[in-house]
Design a protein around this motif. Sequence first.
Motif, PDB file in Angstrom:
ATOM      1  N   ASP A 130       0.842  -1.213   0.000  1.00  0.00           N
ATOM      2  CA  ASP A 130       0.000   0.000   0.000  1.00  0.00           C
ATOM      3  C   ASP A 130       0.872   1.255   0.000  1.00  0.00           C
ATOM      4  OD1 ASP A 130      -2.155  -1.687   0.062  1.00  0.00           O
ATOM      5  OD2 ASP A 130      -2.425  -1.554   2.245  1.00  0.00           O
ATOM      6  N   LEU A 131       1.960   1.206   0.796  1.00  0.00           N
ATOM      7  CA  LEU A 131       2.848   2.365   0.845  1.00  0.00           C
ATOM      8  C   LEU A 131       3.504   2.602  -0.514  1.00  0.00           C
ATOM      9  CD1 LEU A 131       4.294   4.564   2.469  1.00  0.00           C
ATOM     10  CD2 LEU A 131       6.000   2.841   3.115  1.00  0.00           C
ATOM     11  N   SER A 145       1.150   4.339  -2.830  1.00  0.00           N
ATOM     12  CA  SER A 145       1.069   5.775  -2.536  1.00  0.00           C
ATOM     13  C   SER A 145       2.295   6.509  -3.061  1.00  0.00           C
ATOM     14  CB  SER A 145       0.926   5.984  -1.021  1.00  0.00           C
ATOM     15  OG  SER A 145      -0.262   5.398  -0.535  1.00  0.00           O
ATOM     16  N   ILE A 200      -0.237  10.469   2.756  1.00  0.00           N
ATOM     17  CA  ILE A 200       0.027   9.064   3.092  1.00  0.00           C
ATOM     18  C   ILE A 200      -0.388   8.820   4.535  1.00  0.00           C
ATOM     19  CG2 ILE A 200       1.792   7.296   3.338  1.00  0.00           C
ATOM     20  CD1 ILE A 200       3.406   8.714   1.206  1.00  0.00           C
ATOM     21  N   ASN A 201      -1.338   7.887   4.718  1.00  0.00           N
ATOM     22  CA  ASN A 201      -1.745   7.423   6.049  1.00  0.00           C
ATOM     23  C   ASN A 201      -1.719   5.905   6.036  1.00  0.00           C
ATOM     24  OD1 ASN A 201      -2.336   9.990   7.253  1.00  0.00           O
ATOM     25  ND2 ASN A 201      -4.173  10.080   5.951  1.00  0.00           N
ATOM     26  N   MET A 202      -1.307   5.288   7.174  1.00  0.00           N
ATOM     27  CA  MET A 202      -1.162   3.830   7.186  1.00  0.00           C
ATOM     28  C   MET A 202      -1.479   3.302   8.579  1.00  0.00           C
ATOM     29  SD  MET A 202       2.137   1.513   6.225  1.00  0.00           S
ATOM     30  CE  MET A 202       1.974   1.978   4.513  1.00  0.00           C
ATOM     31  N   LEU A 231       6.342   0.777  10.583  1.00  0.00           N
ATOM     32  CA  LEU A 231       5.859   1.165   9.264  1.00  0.00           C
ATOM     33  C   LEU A 231       5.011   2.430   9.332  1.00  0.00           C
ATOM     34  CD1 LEU A 231       4.977  -2.307   7.703  1.00  0.00           C
ATOM     35  CD2 LEU A 231       6.980  -0.885   7.305  1.00  0.00           C
ATOM     36  N   ALA A 259       5.743   5.680   7.161  1.00  0.00           N
ATOM     37  CA  ALA A 259       4.771   6.372   6.315  1.00  0.00           C
ATOM     38  C   ALA A 259       4.719   7.860   6.670  1.00  0.00           C
ATOM     39  CB  ALA A 259       3.387   5.745   6.485  1.00  0.00           C
ATOM     40  N   HIS A 260       4.780   8.168   7.963  1.00  0.00           N
ATOM     41  CA  HIS A 260       4.775   9.578   8.383  1.00  0.00           C
ATOM     42  C   HIS A 260       6.017  10.299   7.851  1.00  0.00           C
ATOM     43  CE1 HIS A 260       4.029  13.072  10.887  1.00  0.00           C
ATOM     44  NE2 HIS A 260       5.285  12.997  11.327  1.00  0.00           N
ATOM     45  N   ILE A 264       7.811   9.490   5.185  1.00  0.00           N
ATOM     46  CA  ILE A 264       7.695   9.654   3.736  1.00  0.00           C
ATOM     47  C   ILE A 264       6.764  10.812   3.386  1.00  0.00           C
ATOM     48  CG2 ILE A 264       6.865   8.550   1.617  1.00  0.00           C
ATOM     49  CD1 ILE A 264       7.880   5.897   2.684  1.00  0.00           C
ATOM     50  N   ASP A 265       5.696  10.938   4.156  1.00  0.00           N
ATOM     51  CA  ASP A 265       4.786  12.054   3.900  1.00  0.00           C
ATOM     52  C   ASP A 265       5.485  13.377   4.179  1.00  0.00           C
ATOM     53  OD1 ASP A 265       1.952  12.725   3.189  1.00  0.00           O
ATOM     54  OD2 ASP A 265       2.072  13.744   5.132  1.00  0.00           O
TER      55      ASP A 265
END
Length: 531
Positions: A217-218, A221, A234-236, A242, A246-247, A249-250
């Motif tokens: 999923d990441l 995105s 991006i939320n996961m 992980l 994701a935070h 990467i956002d």
Amino acid sequence: MKERWTLRRRVTVLCIVVGGLLGVVAVLAAGTAAATRGQVDTLADRAGPLRSDSEELLTRLVDQETSVRGYAVSGDVADLVPYNDGRVREGELLAHMAELAAGHDVLLARLRDVSARSAEWRQTVAEPVIDAVRSQGPAAGQILLGVTAREKFDTIRSAVDLLEVEIQGFREDASNQAKESSNILVLLLIAATVIVVVAGVALMVSLRRLVIVPITDLAESVRRIAGGDYEHTINMDAAPELARLAHDIDGMRRRIVADLGEVREARERVEWVNNQLQSQAEELLRSNRDLEQFAYVASHDLQEPLRKVASFCQLLQRRYAGQLDERADQYIAFAVDGAQRMQRLINDLLAFSRIGRMTSGFTEIDLNAVMSDVSGQLESARQYASGEITWGDLPTVEGEEALLTTLLANLVSNSLKFRHPQRPPRVHISGRRDGDEWEITCQDNGIGIEAEFVDKIFVIFQRLHAKDAYPGTGIGLAIAKKIVEYHGGRIWVDPEVSEGTAIRFTLPVTTSPARSDADAELDDKTEVTTA
């Protein structure tokens, strides 16, 4: 809300459980393997030697009995040699077997029984027979070798047979124990394999649920953002690690959006600099071509007037020699010499400018054949100097034969020219492989080159001596350097040579498989040309 286990914690717990189970299996396997090794050692180091010693022991006892009977028949003391040797060897064998049977009471008892029966036979049969033969003759000894004597020896045979039966039993027990230990070890290995497989399956399922699916999923995105959708957030909902990834990467996405304008400006500046560099490189290439063309045209166009000047000067020298005063003859000689030197300089400059510009293409060149040609070209110079030219077994390289011939001819010619006044010149060409290059060396015993001049001799028209001392234009080594560099190599003077000069140059190793095998090693064969 209950805190979720991190991925690291899950994997750590799984590894501890699996590691503990495998540790227990490993301890059991180590103990079993040690027991198996001890049982195998017993078979190899004790049971086998015991069996061979028992067979040799019976042979030695039979040799003793046969020797005594032979002595009783012949009366010859030479027949007692096997008896005496057998007694010595019997003692050695019994001692060695007792050492191997240490800790096994039944085997030790059998060994003592064999020893006792052997001693009894010698005391009651062998020694009396030997004494009787010595004192009364063979007939007296034969009387003592009756049925009783044979029965005495048969008891020894029986004791040895019982000993061999006991050794066989000892061997079978050790073999059975080794088999049992091996079976246990196999079961332990199977258990370890099952543990590893189960742990692997559990880890694979956990990773798929906790890592692979969230990362997929990441990645989707990230692809959307990479495709230009910089506003995609991006939320996961995944493992804490992980989720933090994701935070981050956002956050990176946000920074990319902020820096995108600056990146575009920087790229435009880099493109402008690259265009400028490309233009300068093209201009430099054109300048080099123009320079080479100028050198070629200048040297070619100078030939005609210079030939005319040289021809008329030589004509004056031949026709009016001796008719003018001595100074006029000297001036004409200077003019002829200057014109000839100028012709040589122009020809050398023309040859220098043609290197790499007028090419016939690279082919495989055998340097041994090139050296044969060079030796023939310089034969008169070699004979004049009373010198010798030798070369080792040289490799086959890729290049232009005419240029490589010129290269080696210039090096050898220089070695003959700059010879030592007190010894005849000796020039040797050798080659060796150094990685992906062939290193060729031209070694001589001449006057040598001072260390301060080793970088100057390859400069065009650079001379270290007056033109009256040594002839030449000073362009030979410059031509050699240009030829070597045209072939992708390098050339230098070895400063560590104590006598004479060693000029080394490299050429790439040929890419032909057949030649690579043939040139893997150079022989020490040498062809010599002498006066």
